[in-house]
Design a protein around this motif. Structure first.
Motif, PDB file in Angstrom:
ATOM      1  N   LEU A   1       0.858  -1.187   0.000  1.00  0.00           N
ATOM      2  CA  LEU A   1       0.000   0.000   0.000  1.00  0.00           C
ATOM      3  C   LEU A   1       0.896   1.240   0.000  1.00  0.00           C
ATOM      4  O   LEU A   1       1.757   1.385   0.860  1.00  0.00           O
ATOM      5  N   VAL A   2       0.689   2.119  -0.961  1.00  0.00           N
ATOM      6  CA  VAL A   2       1.481   3.343  -1.054  1.00  0.00           C
ATOM      7  C   VAL A   2       0.588   4.531  -0.717  1.00  0.00           C
ATOM      8  O   VAL A   2      -0.400   4.802  -1.406  1.00  0.00           O
ATOM      9  N   ASN A   3       0.907   5.224   0.370  1.00  0.00           N
ATOM     10  CA  ASN A   3       0.105   6.358   0.850  1.00  0.00           C
ATOM     11  C   ASN A   3      -1.389   6.032   0.833  1.00  0.00           C
ATOM     12  O   ASN A   3      -2.207   6.741   0.220  1.00  0.00           O
ATOM     13  N   PRO A   4      -1.783   4.961   1.529  1.00  0.00           N
ATOM     14  CA  PRO A   4      -3.195   4.554   1.504  1.00  0.00           C
ATOM     15  C   PRO A   4      -4.109   5.583   2.172  1.00  0.00           C
ATOM     16  O   PRO A   4      -3.832   6.069   3.266  1.00  0.00           O
ATOM     17  N   ALA A   5      -5.213   5.894   1.489  1.00  0.00           N
ATOM     18  CA  ALA A   5      -6.150   6.922   1.970  1.00  0.00           C
ATOM     19  C   ALA A   5      -7.229   6.263   2.818  1.00  0.00           C
ATOM     20  O   ALA A   5      -8.377   6.082   2.377  1.00  0.00           O
ATOM     21  N   PHE A   6      -6.875   5.893   4.059  1.00  0.00           N
ATOM     22  CA  PHE A   6      -7.812   5.211   4.946  1.00  0.00           C
ATOM     23  C   PHE A   6      -8.927   6.119   5.448  1.00  0.00           C
ATOM     24  O   PHE A   6      -9.883   5.643   6.054  1.00  0.00           O
ATOM     25  N   GLN A   7      -8.781   7.424   5.227  1.00  0.00           N
ATOM     26  CA  GLN A   7      -9.829   8.380   5.611  1.00  0.00           C
ATOM     27  C   GLN A   7     -10.323   9.101   4.359  1.00  0.00           C
ATOM     28  O   GLN A   7     -10.441  10.315   4.322  1.00  0.00           O
ATOM     29  N   MET A   8     -10.647   8.315   3.332  1.00  0.00           N
ATOM     30  CA  MET A   8     -10.923   8.856   2.009  1.00  0.00           C
ATOM     31  C   MET A   8     -12.048   9.884   2.005  1.00  0.00           C
ATOM     32  O   MET A   8     -11.946  10.937   1.375  1.00  0.00           O
ATOM     33  N   GLY A   9     -13.125   9.617   2.728  1.00  0.00           N
ATOM     34  CA  GLY A   9     -14.229  10.573   2.754  1.00  0.00           C
ATOM     35  C   GLY A   9     -13.812  11.906   3.323  1.00  0.00           C
ATOM     36  O   GLY A   9     -14.121  12.969   2.759  1.00  0.00           O
ATOM     37  N   GLN A  10     -13.066  11.880   4.424  1.00  0.00           N
ATOM     38  CA  GLN A  10     -12.595  13.117   5.045  1.00  0.00           C
ATOM     39  C   GLN A  10     -11.577  13.808   4.151  1.00  0.00           C
ATOM     40  O   GLN A  10     -11.543  15.043   4.053  1.00  0.00           O
ATOM     41  N   THR A  11     -10.734  13.008   3.484  1.00  0.00           N
ATOM     42  CA  THR A  11      -9.739  13.580   2.570  1.00  0.00           C
ATOM     43  C   THR A  11     -10.418  14.331   1.435  1.00  0.00           C
ATOM     44  O   THR A  11      -9.975  15.413   1.025  1.00  0.00           O
ATOM     45  N   MET A  12     -11.505  13.789   0.922  1.00  0.00           N
ATOM     46  CA  MET A  12     -12.249  14.457  -0.149  1.00  0.00           C
ATOM     47  C   MET A  12     -12.786  15.797   0.332  1.00  0.00           C
ATOM     48  O   MET A  12     -12.717  16.803  -0.378  1.00  0.00           O
ATOM     49  N   LYS A  13     -13.307  15.808   1.567  1.00  0.00           N
ATOM     50  CA  LYS A  13     -13.840  17.061   2.114  1.00  0.00           C
ATOM     51  C   LYS A  13     -12.719  18.082   2.320  1.00  0.00           C
ATOM     52  O   LYS A  13     -12.834  19.250   1.937  1.00  0.00           O
ATOM     53  N   ASP A  14     -11.633  17.628   2.944  1.00  0.00           N
ATOM     54  CA  ASP A  14     -10.527  18.540   3.255  1.00  0.00           C
ATOM     55  C   ASP A  14      -9.870  19.104   1.995  1.00  0.00           C
ATOM     56  O   ASP A  14      -9.339  20.219   2.010  1.00  0.00           O
TER      57      ASP A  14
END
Length: 338
Positions: free
Chosen positions: A100-113
């Motif tokens: 896993l390379v820089n896995p976005a485990f908080q994808m929903g929050q990342t989209m908002k931010d």
């Protein structure tokens, strides 16, 4: 398998035809990307004897996971590599060797931010020809919900099959600590969010080598390298040391030997970080702390002051025979991996 092959330099850069020969590697792309990502081409170039494949992922995460599970069932990949959003999906594909390379485990929050709400464009062409899509609050919620499935039902075997790579300058995703709570193999690399060519070469390929060796039950000759022989009096890498290290990795399992700091865990962590910073991913979990190096059993020991009664073939850096790392490169080139 592939024992007579070497890594080679070509007009496209370095290739590793002896790794993952005849095996399947599934790449899982990130958000707003596609199977036409340049990363697929980079991985295929580096691993020409493997089949690297990818599919365009649906925007809706449940649909994407359904597709990925179907691909795993049909293709039975030997290795899965996922980046960013793809890393998040890849973590949930239990029972496979995975990177896993820089896995976005908080994808929903990342989209908002990241302010992704609204019309977006895919960064790479897709099979269906669609170039634009809409990020809505409902879609963000779908990603928040899918990430609650991360880290569920991890067994002890699966913990050993997952490696995480995290850029120390990633401006988007910061999930190193989250990953390390569940998996032991968490590795920092010098880089940002995207998987660049140097990161693929110096971090992904060494991990692929470990995975391939384990799958093939392949044992490589062992080389111990004294930490002090890696650096000069100013603490900088010695001339040609990195060149030698990269060459030796093709055929040998390398451990770095450092003096034991008397159970001071802070000093142990500091030295481990120093070594990984100097040598990249191949040094992850490869530092041996001991004040009795003569007890180490292996094939070769390289150092400025190797133990006289070592249970290995010793190579003294700075001696008349091995004045520099270039002399060591010449020596091992003649051995041909023995």
């Amino acid at each position: 398998m592939g024992e007579n092959k070497k890594s080679m330099e070509t007009q496209y850069g370095k290739e590793f035809p002896d790794l993952m020969e005849g095996k399947k590697i599934m790449y899982v792309h990130g958000f707003m990307s596609s199977a036409q990502s340049n990363t697929v081409k980079v991985l295929q170039r580096l691993l020409p004897s493997a089949k690297v494949f990818a599919e365009d992922l649906p925007i809706h995460p449940e649909e994407a996971m359904a597709l990925l599970r179907k691909l795993c069932e049909e293709e039975k990949p030997d290795l899965i590599i996922g980046t960013s959003m793809g890393g998040m999906y890849t973590e949930m594909l239990r029972g496979f060797d995975r990177i896993l390379v820089n896995p976005a485990f908080q994808m929903g929050q990342t989209m908002k931010d990241s302010g992704m709400t609204g019309k977006q464009q895919f960064q790479n062409p897709r099979k269906d020809g669609v170039q634009e899509f809409l990020v809505t609050k409902a879609l963000e919620k779908e990603y928040v919900e899918i990430t609650t499935q991360c880290f569920n039902d991890i067994d002890e075997d699966d913990k050993k099959r997952v490696y995480g790579l995290f850029g120390d300058n990633d401006p988007v995703v910061h999930t190193f600590d989250m990953f390390r709570e569940h998996y032991p193999n968490a590795i920092h690399f010098h880089g940002e969010h995207r998987l660049s060519d140097p990161v693929a070469l110096h971090y992904v390929i060494p991990i692929v080598r470990w995975i391939d060796d384990k799958q093939e039950k392949r044992e490589r000759p062992i080389i111990y390298i004294e930490y002090e022989s890696l650096i000069d009096s100013y603490g900088n890498a010695r001339s040609s040391m990195h060149k030698a290290y990269e060459m030796l990795l093709d055929n040998y399992l390398i451990y770095i030997v450092a003096p034991s700091p008397t159970n001071d865990h802070a000093l142990i962590d500091e030295m481990q970080n120093k070594v990984e910073d100097l040598l990249s991913a191949p040094a992850h979990d490869r530092v041996i702390f001991t004040n009795q190096p003569q007890l180490l059993y292996g094939d070769y020991y390289i150092g400025t002051n190797p133990p006289e009664d070592a249970m290995t073939t010793t190579i003294t850096l700075g001696s008349d025979e091995f004045k520099t790392w270039e002399d060591i490169i010449t020596y091992f080139s003649r051995l041909g991996g023995q």
